[in-house]
Design a protein around this motif. Structure first.
Motif, PDB file in Angstrom:
ATOM      1  N   LEU A 158      -8.013   0.178   2.387  1.00 39.19           N
ATOM      2  CA  LEU A 158      -7.681  -0.001   0.974  1.00 39.19           C
ATOM      3  C   LEU A 158      -8.886   0.320   0.088  1.00 39.19           C
ATOM      4  O   LEU A 158      -8.742   0.939  -0.982  1.00 39.19           O
ATOM      5  CB  LEU A 158      -7.205  -1.429   0.723  1.00 39.19           C
ATOM      6  CG  LEU A 158      -5.799  -1.761   1.227  1.00 39.19           C
ATOM      7  CD1 LEU A 158      -5.565  -3.267   1.217  1.00 39.19           C
ATOM      8  CD2 LEU A 158      -4.748  -1.069   0.375  1.00 39.19           C
ATOM      9  N   TYR A 159     -10.063  -0.109   0.514  1.00 35.45           N
ATOM     10  CA  TYR A 159     -11.273   0.234  -0.239  1.00 35.45           C
ATOM     11  C   TYR A 159     -11.428   1.749  -0.332  1.00 35.45           C
ATOM     12  O   TYR A 159     -11.767   2.290  -1.392  1.00 35.45           O
ATOM     13  CB  TYR A 159     -12.505  -0.359   0.439  1.00 35.45           C
ATOM     14  CG  TYR A 159     -12.597  -1.870   0.437  1.00 35.45           C
ATOM     15  CD1 TYR A 159     -11.860  -2.646  -0.455  1.00 35.45           C
ATOM     16  CD2 TYR A 159     -13.429  -2.527   1.335  1.00 35.45           C
ATOM     17  CE1 TYR A 159     -11.954  -4.030  -0.442  1.00 35.45           C
ATOM     18  CE2 TYR A 159     -13.534  -3.912   1.354  1.00 35.45           C
ATOM     19  CZ  TYR A 159     -12.791  -4.655   0.467  1.00 35.45           C
ATOM     20  OH  TYR A 159     -12.885  -6.022   0.488  1.00 35.45           O
TER      21      TYR A 159
ATOM     22  N   PHE B 237      -1.855  -1.431  -5.152  1.00 31.08           N
ATOM     23  CA  PHE B 237      -3.146  -1.756  -4.547  1.00 31.08           C
ATOM     24  C   PHE B 237      -3.462  -3.242  -4.647  1.00 31.08           C
ATOM     25  O   PHE B 237      -3.845  -3.882  -3.660  1.00 31.08           O
ATOM     26  CB  PHE B 237      -4.250  -0.924  -5.219  1.00 31.08           C
ATOM     27  CG  PHE B 237      -5.635  -1.343  -4.843  1.00 31.08           C
ATOM     28  CD1 PHE B 237      -6.409  -2.104  -5.702  1.00 31.08           C
ATOM     29  CD2 PHE B 237      -6.164  -0.979  -3.619  1.00 31.08           C
ATOM     30  CE1 PHE B 237      -7.682  -2.501  -5.349  1.00 31.08           C
ATOM     31  CE2 PHE B 237      -7.455  -1.355  -3.255  1.00 31.08           C
ATOM     32  CZ  PHE B 237      -8.224  -2.125  -4.131  1.00 31.08           C
ATOM     33  N   HIS B 238      -3.353  -3.809  -5.844  1.00 36.91           N
ATOM     34  CA  HIS B 238      -3.741  -5.213  -6.019  1.00 36.91           C
ATOM     35  C   HIS B 238      -2.842  -6.139  -5.212  1.00 36.91           C
ATOM     36  O   HIS B 238      -3.318  -7.130  -4.634  1.00 36.91           O
ATOM     37  CB  HIS B 238      -3.710  -5.576  -7.503  1.00 36.91           C
ATOM     38  CG  HIS B 238      -4.733  -4.844  -8.319  1.00 36.91           C
ATOM     39  ND1 HIS B 238      -6.087  -5.048  -8.161  1.00 36.91           N
ATOM     40  CD2 HIS B 238      -4.598  -3.883  -9.272  1.00 36.91           C
ATOM     41  CE1 HIS B 238      -6.754  -4.257  -9.000  1.00 36.91           C
ATOM     42  NE2 HIS B 238      -5.869  -3.533  -9.677  1.00 36.91           N
TER      43      HIS B 238
ATOM     44  N   ASP C  78      -9.051   3.936  -0.170  1.00 38.14           N
ATOM     45  CA  ASP C  78      -8.015   4.437  -1.081  1.00 38.14           C
ATOM     46  C   ASP C  78      -8.503   4.437  -2.524  1.00 38.14           C
ATOM     47  O   ASP C  78      -8.131   5.313  -3.321  1.00 38.14           O
ATOM     48  CB  ASP C  78      -6.749   3.574  -0.984  1.00 38.14           C
ATOM     49  CG  ASP C  78      -6.009   3.754   0.322  1.00 38.14           C
ATOM     50  OD1 ASP C  78      -5.104   2.938   0.598  1.00 38.14           O
ATOM     51  OD2 ASP C  78      -6.322   4.707   1.060  1.00 38.14           O
ATOM     52  N   ARG C  79      -9.328   3.457  -2.867  1.00 38.00           N
ATOM     53  CA  ARG C  79      -9.820   3.333  -4.243  1.00 38.00           C
ATOM     54  C   ARG C  79     -11.139   4.068  -4.453  1.00 38.00           C
ATOM     55  O   ARG C  79     -11.684   4.066  -5.550  1.00 38.00           O
ATOM     56  CB  ARG C  79     -10.018   1.850  -4.588  1.00 38.00           C
ATOM     57  CG  ARG C  79      -8.756   1.024  -4.480  1.00 38.00           C
ATOM     58  CD  ARG C  79      -7.767   1.355  -5.561  1.00 38.00           C
ATOM     59  NE  ARG C  79      -8.198   0.835  -6.860  1.00 38.00           N
ATOM     60  CZ  ARG C  79      -7.455   0.865  -7.953  1.00 38.00           C
ATOM     61  NH1 ARG C  79      -6.254   1.389  -7.908  1.00 38.00           N
ATOM     62  NH2 ARG C  79      -7.908   0.374  -9.083  1.00 38.00           N
TER      63      ARG C  79
ATOM     64  N   GLY D 298       1.891   2.199  -3.368  1.00 39.86           N
ATOM     65  CA  GLY D 298       0.825   2.329  -4.355  1.00 39.86           C
ATOM     66  C   GLY D 298       0.471   1.070  -5.107  1.00 39.86           C
ATOM     67  O   GLY D 298      -0.179   1.143  -6.156  1.00 39.86           O
TER      68      GLY D 298
ATOM     69  N   ARG E 156       0.832  -1.211   0.000  1.00 44.53           N
ATOM     70  CA  ARG E 156       0.000   0.000   0.000  1.00 44.53           C
ATOM     71  C   ARG E 156       0.861   1.253   0.000  1.00 44.53           C
ATOM     72  O   ARG E 156       0.553   2.243  -0.671  1.00 44.53           O
ATOM     73  CB  ARG E 156      -0.924  -0.011   1.223  1.00 44.53           C
ATOM     74  CG  ARG E 156      -1.888   1.165   1.284  1.00 44.53           C
ATOM     75  CD  ARG E 156      -2.608   1.218   2.620  1.00 44.53           C
ATOM     76  NE  ARG E 156      -3.568   2.312   2.660  1.00 44.53           N
ATOM     77  CZ  ARG E 156      -4.039   2.849   3.772  1.00 44.53           C
ATOM     78  NH1 ARG E 156      -3.632   2.389   4.955  1.00 44.53           N
ATOM     79  NH2 ARG E 156      -4.904   3.846   3.733  1.00 44.53           N
TER      80      ARG E 156
END
Length: 316
Positions: free
Chosen positions: A264-265, A237-238, A267-268, A235, A232
């Motif tokens: 994380l959710y 994410f996946h 962040d997106r 950057g 994270r």
């Protein structure tokens, strides 16, 4: 408190939260007062009342409500934050900073170093002093240790370093001693503190696999969490999501991983799934009596979902 009274207390709190979220501030204040009457020893109704009164522009009454909360729970985070906000809005910056000093000390004692650093940084911004600058610098030193494996710590560290760079230090009193020679090391300007290097996510992933091969599931879970935070931080994410799922395969109910997934959710921009995860985690923490997890998710909920009645009910 009897079970009947406790249910009445919870319903009054819930009504206060819902009314506040809908902008019905007078009704919210009345409900919070009802909750305080039912449970006069609880701080939470006064914290809610203080926030509503501040929004109504009744700052003196708001400060009185926060004072009542702190009389009942001297280390209540919401009360100290609310009091500092009102004092700052009134231009009473020194008093606001003193309140934040106490809150930062409490958070540091409880091991919440990143949160403590954010609060101490805000106090420094409100009222510069050598003591406050020193407190932020001490917390920065602690965050440097945690930052490589903790995205929240890394973010707090970055914010603190930005303030230390921008807020001028308070010079000590002038000395009457002989001026140092041009070659005296004390005249040199110290180099600015360096930012922490990002961790190598690939190495973190390998560390998880090594622990799994060794059969140490707890260490593998811990390393999966570190790997997710590392991905994270740079950057990825996946890869961070994959590390979280790897951790959940080891320990499906781990609250740290579920909280990180919610972040994380966010962040997106996936607010719906993030809120749903926090609601489910909140219910689980209530069933298991996990006050620490509930406190952390409620802190995140207050910051990112102040208008979600489901989370307001969980955190009541």
């Amino acid at each position: 408190m009897s079970e009947v009274l406790y249910e009445q207390y919870k319903e009054a709190l819930r009504a206060g939260h819902v009314a506040a979220l809908r902008g019905r501030l007078d009704a919210a204040a009345a409900s919070y007062r009802d909750a305080a009457r039912i449970a006069p020893d609880r701080a939470l109704p006064y914290v809610g009342l203080g926030g509503v009164l501040a929004r109504l522009g009744r700052t003196d009454d708001s400060l009185g409500a926060y004072a009542a909360a702190l009389e009942r729970s001297p280390e209540d985070e919401g009360a100290m934050q609310g009091r500092a906000d009102v004092l700052s809005a009134l231009g009473r910056r020194a008093e606001a900073a003193e309140t934040l000093d106490r809150l930062a000390a409490t958070l540091e004692r409880d091991g919440r170093i990143a949160d403590a650093c954010d609060v101490a940084r805000r106090a420094l911004e409100l009222a510069e002093s050598r003591g406050r600058r020193g407190q932020v610098e001490d917390l920065v030193a602690k965050l440097r240790i945690a930052a490589p494996g903790d995205a929240a710590a890394a973010a707090s560290l970055e914010r603190a370093l930005g303030v230390l760079d921008s807020v001028p230090g308070v010079a000590p009193a002038a000395s009457t001693s002989t001026a140092p020679s041009p070659t005296d090391d004390s005249t040199e300007t110290p180099a600015p503190p360096s930012r922490p290097a990002a961790p190598d996510p690939a190495l973190l992933t390998l560390a998880v696999e090594e622990s799994l091969e060794a059969g140490d599931l707890e260490e593998a879970r811990r390393r999966a969490l570190i790997a997710a935070n590392g991905h994270r931080a740079v950057g990825q994410f996946h890869a961070a999501m994959d590390a979280c799922y790897q951790g959940l395969a080891i320990m499906p109910s781990d609250p740290d991983i579920h909280l990180l997934l919610a972040e994380l959710y966010l962040d997106r921009g996936w607010r719906g799934p993030a809120a749903d995860k926090l609601v489910l985690l909140g219910r689980l923490s209530q069933l298991t009596g996990d006050g620490a997890t509930r406190g952390r998710l409620c802190y995140l909920a207050a910051a990112r979902f102040p208008d979600d009645p489901r989370l307001a009910a969980v955190c009541a």
